[in-house]
Motif scaffolding. Structure first.
Motif, PDB file in Angstrom:
ATOM      1  N   TYR A  54       0.824  -1.220   0.000  1.00  0.00           N
ATOM      2  CA  TYR A  54       0.000   0.000   0.000  1.00  0.00           C
ATOM      3  C   TYR A  54       0.855   1.266   0.000  1.00  0.00           C
ATOM      4  O   TYR A  54       0.325   2.371   0.136  1.00  0.00           O
ATOM      5  CB  TYR A  54      -0.924   0.002   1.210  1.00  0.00           C
ATOM      6  CG  TYR A  54      -2.101  -0.936   1.064  1.00  0.00           C
ATOM      7  CD1 TYR A  54      -3.241  -0.553   0.375  1.00  0.00           C
ATOM      8  CD2 TYR A  54      -2.063  -2.218   1.609  1.00  0.00           C
ATOM      9  CE1 TYR A  54      -4.322  -1.410   0.227  1.00  0.00           C
ATOM     10  CE2 TYR A  54      -3.138  -3.083   1.481  1.00  0.00           C
ATOM     11  CZ  TYR A  54      -4.259  -2.676   0.776  1.00  0.00           C
ATOM     12  OH  TYR A  54      -5.329  -3.535   0.629  1.00  0.00           O
ATOM     13  N   GLY A  55       2.174   1.106  -0.100  1.00  0.00           N
ATOM     14  CA  GLY A  55       3.058   2.262  -0.171  1.00  0.00           C
ATOM     15  C   GLY A  55       3.327   2.924   1.159  1.00  0.00           C
ATOM     16  O   GLY A  55       3.745   4.092   1.197  1.00  0.00           O
ATOM     17  N   HIS A  56       3.099   2.216   2.260  1.00  0.00           N
ATOM     18  CA  HIS A  56       3.313   2.803   3.578  1.00  0.00           C
ATOM     19  C   HIS A  56       4.782   2.727   4.004  1.00  0.00           C
ATOM     20  O   HIS A  56       5.547   1.904   3.508  1.00  0.00           O
ATOM     21  CB  HIS A  56       2.451   2.098   4.630  1.00  0.00           C
ATOM     22  CG  HIS A  56       0.983   2.303   4.437  1.00  0.00           C
ATOM     23  ND1 HIS A  56       0.418   3.549   4.271  1.00  0.00           N
ATOM     24  CD2 HIS A  56      -0.056   1.419   4.381  1.00  0.00           C
ATOM     25  CE1 HIS A  56      -0.889   3.431   4.131  1.00  0.00           C
ATOM     26  NE2 HIS A  56      -1.196   2.144   4.181  1.00  0.00           N
ATOM     27  N   PHE A  57       5.113   3.560   4.960  1.00  0.00           N
ATOM     28  CA  PHE A  57       6.479   3.648   5.487  1.00  0.00           C
ATOM     29  C   PHE A  57       6.690   2.588   6.564  1.00  0.00           C
ATOM     30  O   PHE A  57       5.862   2.403   7.460  1.00  0.00           O
ATOM     31  CB  PHE A  57       6.700   5.049   6.073  1.00  0.00           C
ATOM     32  CG  PHE A  57       8.032   5.232   6.759  1.00  0.00           C
ATOM     33  CD1 PHE A  57       9.165   5.572   6.037  1.00  0.00           C
ATOM     34  CD2 PHE A  57       8.154   5.074   8.134  1.00  0.00           C
ATOM     35  CE1 PHE A  57      10.385   5.742   6.670  1.00  0.00           C
ATOM     36  CE2 PHE A  57       9.356   5.242   8.765  1.00  0.00           C
ATOM     37  CZ  PHE A  57      10.480   5.584   8.038  1.00  0.00           C
ATOM     38  N   ASN A  58       7.824   1.876   6.485  1.00  0.00           N
ATOM     39  CA  ASN A  58       8.209   0.907   7.507  1.00  0.00           C
ATOM     40  C   ASN A  58       9.662   1.164   7.893  1.00  0.00           C
ATOM     41  O   ASN A  58      10.459   1.644   7.082  1.00  0.00           O
ATOM     42  CB  ASN A  58       8.064  -0.525   7.000  1.00  0.00           C
ATOM     43  CG  ASN A  58       6.615  -0.910   6.788  1.00  0.00           C
ATOM     44  OD1 ASN A  58       5.976  -1.481   7.648  1.00  0.00           O
ATOM     45  ND2 ASN A  58       6.077  -0.580   5.606  1.00  0.00           N
ATOM     46  N   LEU A  59      10.002   0.791   9.112  1.00  0.00           N
ATOM     47  CA  LEU A  59      11.323   1.140   9.630  1.00  0.00           C
ATOM     48  C   LEU A  59      11.903  -0.011  10.437  1.00  0.00           C
ATOM     49  O   LEU A  59      11.206  -0.661  11.225  1.00  0.00           O
ATOM     50  CB  LEU A  59      11.214   2.392  10.521  1.00  0.00           C
ATOM     51  CG  LEU A  59      12.470   2.814  11.291  1.00  0.00           C
ATOM     52  CD1 LEU A  59      13.519   3.338  10.329  1.00  0.00           C
ATOM     53  CD2 LEU A  59      12.127   3.888  12.321  1.00  0.00           C
ATOM     54  N   VAL A  60      13.190  -0.246  10.228  1.00  0.00           N
ATOM     55  CA  VAL A  60      13.935  -1.232  10.999  1.00  0.00           C
ATOM     56  C   VAL A  60      15.212  -0.567  11.489  1.00  0.00           C
ATOM     57  O   VAL A  60      15.905   0.098  10.713  1.00  0.00           O
ATOM     58  CB  VAL A  60      14.277  -2.477  10.148  1.00  0.00           C
ATOM     59  CG1 VAL A  60      15.402  -3.268  10.774  1.00  0.00           C
ATOM     60  CG2 VAL A  60      13.059  -3.370  10.014  1.00  0.00           C
ATOM     61  N   VAL A  61      15.514  -0.739  12.767  1.00  0.00           N
ATOM     62  CA  VAL A  61      16.737  -0.180  13.351  1.00  0.00           C
ATOM     63  C   VAL A  61      17.509  -1.308  14.011  1.00  0.00           C
ATOM     64  O   VAL A  61      16.941  -2.118  14.748  1.00  0.00           O
ATOM     65  CB  VAL A  61      16.412   0.905  14.402  1.00  0.00           C
ATOM     66  CG1 VAL A  61      17.702   1.473  14.994  1.00  0.00           C
ATOM     67  CG2 VAL A  61      15.595   2.019  13.783  1.00  0.00           C
ATOM     68  N   GLY A  62      18.780  -1.369  13.741  1.00  0.00           N
ATOM     69  CA  GLY A  62      19.598  -2.410  14.367  1.00  0.00           C
ATOM     70  C   GLY A  62      21.073  -2.145  14.166  1.00  0.00           C
ATOM     71  O   GLY A  62      21.480  -1.230  13.443  1.00  0.00           O
ATOM     72  N   ASP A  63      21.879  -2.956  14.812  1.00  0.00           N
ATOM     73  CA  ASP A  63      23.331  -2.820  14.725  1.00  0.00           C
ATOM     74  C   ASP A  63      23.940  -4.205  14.890  1.00  0.00           C
ATOM     75  O   ASP A  63      23.881  -4.796  15.975  1.00  0.00           O
ATOM     76  CB  ASP A  63      23.841  -1.877  15.820  1.00  0.00           C
ATOM     77  CG  ASP A  63      25.344  -1.663  15.737  1.00  0.00           C
ATOM     78  OD1 ASP A  63      25.957  -2.068  14.733  1.00  0.00           O
ATOM     79  OD2 ASP A  63      25.919  -1.087  16.686  1.00  0.00           O
ATOM     80  N   ALA A  64      24.509  -4.731  13.818  1.00  0.00           N
ATOM     81  CA  ALA A  64      25.087  -6.076  13.872  1.00  0.00           C
ATOM     82  C   ALA A  64      26.202  -6.167  14.903  1.00  0.00           C
ATOM     83  O   ALA A  64      26.476  -7.245  15.444  1.00  0.00           O
ATOM     84  CB  ALA A  64      25.618  -6.472  12.498  1.00  0.00           C
TER      85      ALA A  64
END
Length: 947
Positions: free
Chosen positions: A427-437
């Motif tokens: 649907y063109g919505h914004f998604n976010l992932v935050v991380g640090d290997a």
């Protein structure tokens, strides 16, 4: 858009998450748009912090006091990039943000249950609760977090021994018992071994492995074990027979060990060992043996001409035997070693499925579902349907998915969130992932660092392989990869300049040192890992590495230089103006932290440790439990003495005096309980009322608290209140029997703790794992010489599908065959040259990366000062210890500072006045409870019979 933030330590991850969440809800089409945003974290503390940040910012904006706040300005610039350059429009947008913030803040408070900022476990629990029918769960199920029922499941399994129809199970357990007995263990050790193995059932990787073994039954496992042992014994006998044959030839020729080249170190010793079944597989022929075979050096240097001639008559026969032995070793060594690694785990593995059946049966009887099952059950549905039924409603509800600490996500957790993310992206919505290997340190809980590594490096095929071939997976991953936009948060806003610089230099050097043999290190500490330093970052940070001699035990005193140095460091910095709360002592494991905490406690330094936060740590709780034991076991001498002893500690703050000991002993040893009651009665505590009735355990605890005024003990009130919560929970879920509660308390006493008191002026003792996400002005890292190699005796699941070994196949009826496709193996270096070599090397590499990540987490906690205390190694030969990395770093060619006799290295001298310039934490807030009354139910409530 699927935005992937690579967020280094102290780079404003929470700030970014909060900002992105506020942008979504402030730019939504209604004041309740927050209902369409799901923010997932991994700990309760992180979820609480994010909620606090979001609500705090909304309130600040709404009051008009935050218009100059950096977050307000960032949101304004990012939501209205064109309007900010036009003063009139800018003011209009500012006013709009202020009004919207106020309305949304009020809406969230009024509809707080729709404020979906929660841990992934709570989200999964909420999800499961909505779809109990589809998941085959009872409607009113309870969530079980502990593994207590596993122990009962093992007991029920053992109780099936000898029953009708349990022949195969009985044979397995009998064999298991004999194996334990040969190691000097008794029947009780069998139960303990099974309980340890059963804990693996709560592990995602174990369940995935067992799914590949579900075609094997108990009888199959018995046959597999028999086949493997048969192969091992057959090859051992073949080698031993050849060795004995060679020795007979030598003896018949009248020759001895000294007649051969290098005696027992040469060919003679080689044949002798084989005949004795020594060094059959692992020890390859040494150089002396090779010279004998290849260069014909058979005779010893002192052998006479006659003996040399005698040797020449048999050397062709011995050469043929040598060739035959080495041919067998070459052909079967790998298979032999693999079977040797598999055998110790066959009994455990064969019984795991049976234990799981008992465990599930117990959960059903208790109307419970263990939390470890949630992700597995959901996965079974969402991976099999193009539009999963289970997400049909949620997909419409949540438009945006924000995931925190992505490096700690497990494969199943990601798979279960993937349909939601795919639906949102469609649907063109914004998604976010935050991380640090670099901060992936929870592999033992199922966290899979490879998820963020493969996503960040756009490795579609690798991620697809990692998640396994599942229906619709390629489509879902393709949608994600098409939408990925990578961003990096690199600026360290936590630490002083010198600490950030040291971390950049140290981990760059260490990566260069180890990456040649461990290429995965480059995927974590890549070319972008180095942190930037904020322009406003203060200078004057302190970095110090100190090597200490190994501790010695002198007489009864245990002299530990690490403890002594830690104490002296805290004392020195306290004099410079630091508060106790500014210090954090971070350890690799709980044992080291507990040992240090004991030393600090004995020195009178206020501290907070994991043990000190346990409810069972409180004297008032120990006294209450001891008194319940007296009531439950009225002839128990030890429980009576324990109750009186803790009473003295509680009311007199010391143990009983010598003159009181005789009186106490007499009171406790009397068969008549009335003497025990009278002892307390004389001091004004009418405990006889506790024995007149048989109240439930909660009412009993309340009466004890009332009689002894336990809530008046202010320092222990938090512990006592938490203990009462545990008692109430037990009474609600189980029963009110005091004896049953005591059994439950034995399992809980080392697990239940109070929350960390906010603002307490005390030194923190904790593990590196628990410190993740936190910061402290001063960090001391003692015992920093742990190994980054795999632990001796550790094991992993290894894929066996590529092994074409007959012993791994079981012939079933009707010409069917079932094979052992996966197995648990001991991690042994000998396996490196086998078909499982890649598995072993991968585990070694992962262990290295995880341990360097631990060090990175520890090194990025300090704001101002970092002290590293490590044990000095003799010779500094290349070794897999963290301390060796410090030695190499101090010896690096471009800036060598190592001196053989120097123990202390101050890499950056801290400012002398940094105790005054210290970064202050939250001010301490105290709420005084002047009165807390407790009454027994019987004194305020009574039910009269109508008869």
């Amino acid at each position: 858009m699927f935005k992937l933030y690579s967020s280094s330590a102290g780079s404003g991850k929470t700030y970014t998450l909060t900002k992105e969440y506020l942008k979504l809800i402030l730019n939504g089409n209604s004041d309740t748009y927050f209902r369409h945003v799901l923010a997932v974290t991994f700990t309760n503390a992180a979820a609480a912090e994010m909620k606090e940040r979001i609500l705090g910012m909304l309130q600040l904006f709404a009051l008009g006091q935050g218009q100059e706040h950096p977050m307000f300005l960032d949101i304004l610039n990012e939501l209205f990039p064109e309007e900010v350059n036009i003063p009139e429009l800018l003011e209009e947008k500012k006013k709009k943000l202020v009004k919207d913030s106020g309305r949304i803040f009020t809406k969230i408070l009024h509809s707080y249950s729709d404020f979906a900022v929660l841990t992934i476990d709570k989200f999964t629990k909420r999800l499961v609760s909505s779809f109990t029918d589809e998941l085959g769960l009872p409607y009113n199920f309870e969530t079980e977090v502990d593994a207590l029922l596993l122990e009962e499941a093992v007991d029920r399994l053992l109780a099936r021994v000898g029953r009708e129809g349990e022949d195969a199970l009985t044979l397995v357990l009998e064999g298991y018992f004999r194996e334990n007995a040969m190691d000097g263990k008794g029947w009780s050790a069998l139960s303990h071994s099974l309980q340890n193995a059963a804990r693996d059932l709560l592990n995602e990787g174990t369940n995935e492995a067992l799914a590949k073994l579900e075609t094997l039954n108990v009888r199959d496992w018995l046959l597999l074990r028999k086949q493997m042992l048969g192969f091992i014994l057959e090859k051992e006998m073949q080698l031993a027979a050849l060795g004995e044959k060679a020795m007979r030839i030598i003896e018949d020729a009248g020759l001895g060990e000294k007649d051969f080249f290098y005696s027992t170190k040469g060919i003679y010793g080689y044949f002798r060992d084989k005949g004795r079944k020594e060094n059959l597989w692992l020890k390859n022929p040494n150089s002396y043996v090779i010279k004998t075979i290849e260069e014909g050096k058979w005779a010893g240097s002192k052998a006479s001409g006659g003996l040399i001639a005698q040797i020449e008559t048999i050397q062709d026969s011995l050469t043929d035997i040598f060739a035959e032995i080495e041919e067998i070793r070459s052909a079967h060594k790998n298979r032999y070693l693999i079977y040797q690694a598999l055998l110790p785990h066959l009994y455990n593995t064969s019984l795991l499925e049976e234990i799981r059946k008992e465990f599930k049966s117990l959960l059903r009887e208790e109307n419970q579902v263990h939390i470890s099952e949630f992700n597995q059950r959901i996965s079974e549905i969402v991976t099999a349907q193009p539009v999963p039924l289970i997400f049909e409603r949620l997909g419409e509800k949540y438009y945006h998915i924000l995931i925190d600490e992505f490096q700690d996500t497990s494969k199943l957790q990601f798979l279960n969130l993937l349909p939601l993310i795919e639906n949102s992206l469609a649907y063109g919505h914004f998604n976010l992932v935050v991380g640090d290997a670099k901060q992936a340190i929870y592999r033992f809980r199922g966290g899979d660092m490879d998820l963020i590594v493969h996503l960040g490096n756009e490795q579609f095929n690798e991620l697809y392989t990692l998640l396994g071939a599942r229906p619709f997976l390629d489509e879902r991953l393709y949608t994600v990869f098409q939408s990925v936009q990578k961003a990096t948060l690199r600026t360290n806003r936590r630490s002083f300049r010198e600490i950030t610089t040291f971390n950049n230099d140290f981990f760059e050097f260490t990566t260069g040192l180890l990456a040649a043999e461990n290429p995965a290190l480059r995927l974590v500490f890549d070319e972008n890992f180095k942190q930037e330093i904020a322009p406003q970052a203060p200078t004057g940070g302190h970095v110090e590495i100190e090597f200490l001699d190994k501790g010695q035990v002198t007489g009864d005193a245990d002299q530990d230089p690490v403890i002594e140095r830690t104490l002296s460091l805290v004392a020195e910095l306290k004099e410079k103006g630091y508060h106790w709360r500014d210090f954090a002592v971070l350890c690799r494991g709980r044992k080291e932290a507990a040992r240090l905490a004991v030393a600090f406690k004995e020195s009178g330094i206020p501290l907070i440790s994991e043990d000190s936060l346990l409810v069972s740590y409180a004297v008032s709780v120990r006294f209450t439990v001891a008194l319940i034991k007296v009531l439950s076991v009225r002839d128990g001498i030890s429980s009576r003495y324990s109750a009186i002893w803790w009473f003295w500690q509680l009311k007199h703050l010391r143990p009983p005096l010598a003159e009181d000991e005789e009186i106490i002993r007499e009171v406790c040893q009397k068969a008549d309980i009335s003497f025990f009651l009278a002892y307390f009665g004389k001091m004004g505590y009418p405990v006889h009322s506790l024995f007149e009735k048989q109240p439930g355990v909660y009412e009993l605890c309340e009466q004890i608290c009332g009689i002894f005024d336990l809530f008046a003990e202010g320092s222990e009130r938090d512990y006592l209140l938490r203990f009462m919560d545990v008692v109430l929970e037990f009474t609600t879920k189980k029963n009110s029997n005091p004896s049953d509660f005591l059994i439950r308390w034995e399992d809980l006493r080392n697990k239940v703790s109070i929350a960390l008191p906010e603002g307490s002026d005390a030194v923190r003792f904790t593990t590196i794992h628990k410190s993740k996400g936190l910061e402290y002005p001063v960090v001391i890292l003692p015992y920093c010489h742990w190994s980054f190699d795999v632990k001796p005796g550790s094991s992993i699941w290894a894929d066996l599908t590529g092994l074409d070994y007959d012993e791994l196949v079981v012939e079933e009826a009707m010409d069917d065959k079932v094979s052992m496709q996966i197995g648990k193996v001991n991690l042994k270096r000998e396996l490196l040259e086998s078909e499982l070599g890649d598995v072993i090397r991968e585990e070694q590499e992962r262990t290295l990366v995880e341990n360097l990540n631990l060090l990175y987490v520890a090194f990025t906690r300090p704001v101002q000062r970092l002290y590293v205390l490590a044990e000095r190694q003799s010779g500094w030969n290349k070794t897999k210890l963290i301390s060796y990395l410090f030695y190499e770093y101090l010896n690096r060619p471009e800036k060598p500072v190592w001196e053989e006799d120097k123990m202390q290295y101050v890499l950056s001298e801290g400012l002398k006045n940094d105790g005054e310039d210290r970064k202050e934490g939250k001010p301490e807030m105290t709420i005084e409870m002047k009165l807390l009354e407790s009454h027994g139910i019987t004194t305020t409530l009574a039910v009269q019979s109508s008869r």
